[in-house]
Design an enzyme around this catalytic site. Sequence first.
Site, PDB file in Angstrom:
ATOM      1  N   TYR A 265     -27.030  12.089  -8.693  1.00  0.00           N
ATOM      2  CA  TYR A 265     -27.549  12.938  -9.329  1.00  0.00           C
ATOM      3  C   TYR A 265     -27.052  13.257 -10.778  1.00  0.00           C
ATOM      4  O   TYR A 265     -25.781  13.083 -11.221  1.00  0.00           O
ATOM      5  CB  TYR A 265     -27.252  14.527  -8.677  1.00  0.00           C
ATOM      6  CG  TYR A 265     -27.785  15.759  -9.446  1.00  0.00           C
ATOM      7  CD1 TYR A 265     -29.061  16.247  -9.288  1.00  0.00           C
ATOM      8  CD2 TYR A 265     -26.814  16.257 -10.317  1.00  0.00           C
ATOM      9  CE1 TYR A 265     -29.384  17.326  -9.911  1.00  0.00           C
ATOM     10  CE2 TYR A 265     -27.038  17.452 -10.900  1.00  0.00           C
ATOM     11  CZ  TYR A 265     -28.480  17.900 -10.815  1.00  0.00           C
ATOM     12  OH  TYR A 265     -28.915  19.045 -11.263  1.00  0.00           O
TER      13      TYR A 265
ATOM     14  N   GLU B 282     -33.015  17.370 -15.316  1.00  0.00           N
ATOM     15  CA  GLU B 282     -32.407  16.783 -13.979  1.00  0.00           C
ATOM     16  C   GLU B 282     -33.054  15.619 -13.701  1.00  0.00           C
ATOM     17  O   GLU B 282     -34.202  15.272 -13.584  1.00  0.00           O
ATOM     18  CB  GLU B 282     -32.977  17.964 -12.807  1.00  0.00           C
ATOM     19  CG  GLU B 282     -31.610  18.643 -12.418  1.00  0.00           C
ATOM     20  CD  GLU B 282     -31.940  19.567 -11.207  1.00  0.00           C
ATOM     21  OE1 GLU B 282     -31.061  20.031 -10.691  1.00  0.00           O
ATOM     22  OE2 GLU B 282     -33.304  19.733 -11.017  1.00  0.00           O
TER      23      GLU B 282
END
Length: 386
Positions: A108, A196
């Site tokens: 991530y 993101e």
Amino acid sequence: MKIHEYQAKEILRQFNIPTPIGKLAFSVKEAVEHSQTLLPPVVVKAQIHAGGRGKGGGVKFSKTLKEAEKNAENILGKNLITYQTKKEGQLVKKLLIEKAVNIKHEFYAGMVLDRSSSKITFMVSSEGGVEIEKIAENSPEKIIKEQIDPLLGILPYQARNLAFSLNLKGDVFKNAVRFFLKLYHLYIQTDASLVEINPLVVMQEDEVIALDAKINFDDNSLFRQKNIHALQDLDEEEPTEIEAAKYNMSYIKLDGNIGCMVNGAGLAMATMDIIKLAGEKPANFLDIGGKASADTIEKGFNIILSDKNVKAVLINVFGGIVRCDRVANGVIQAIKNIDVNIPIVVRLQGTNADIAKDILNSSEMNIMGATELNEAAQKVVNTLKK
Ligand code: GDP
Ligand code: MN
């Protein structure tokens, strides 16, 4: 402002950040054509402004052309429900068809403005691919952060720290550092407020690529980011919010029963707080701005009442620039024109508040006046109890 994954990936490519190759499809036929061009296996991905598509069935790995066709049929034109959509889901109008990649590891990476420190927080986690919100809650130590001073920009050692924390070595390490530096550059250049990449993927070939991408932009920058503003997809926005923006009002739909019409963002927030304190939930945030004319008030009413959950309205206006008597006349005109038949509590304070009170009292309409904010909130909440 939000954009779709396919648009975010186009921006990533402009900044030389690797992504899978893909094509946008508006029909099953197009989805099949693109799958053929890309050569299966491909991934069929619903394009909506919400995450969690994978779990909701909106991201499908397709080994063959037949599978890609079946998956496209199942996703396109249907409402996709994920933990981030409304409960009835979001209609899928386009699909991104991507060449599937061989995943070695999913990470991530994200960036967000930290208002309290006036810095940009760059976050990475080895727990990629899943809901980052859950990791933040259950094992926050698995999210590694670097605070970036916007005046200095990201320093190379910070990008290396992030890559180290993911335990990367050799070429993968170097590729990840480059990726992070470019991603920061993108964040600044596009006036993003959130980026993101989940998952950030290490491929079998040791390349580091963005398998998914989400970018939000600072609305206040859109005047100078014309190319980005042009990416706005009104199909994905709340229609009432678009309508309000046309009249320079800020409206945000919420899920309570008490509609609020307020001038000034601070007062609007305080009004929402006090409604909650009085035991009910606000149906919206609405800042009608500094020049509350009869017209703006009518538009405001229309927008508030288009939400069928609204059972009562609280108008809380401070007459600074705008005079309270004008607001009072506006309220009366609006109620006459649009036939409002739910309880309305009005609190007008400031310039000409006394005249405003007289106007409302002599109108013989079902309007309740209030002087204090507490009292106004109590009154409007009590109307729901009857
Ligand atoms: P989200 O669920 O809305 O966040 O959609 P994502 O784009 O993140 O996709 C969800 C998951 O699908 C990813 O975490 C991957 O595990 C998987 N996925 C997506 N694209 C590929 C691909 O090209 N190859 C493989 N093997 N898996 C993929
Ligand atoms: Mn994702």
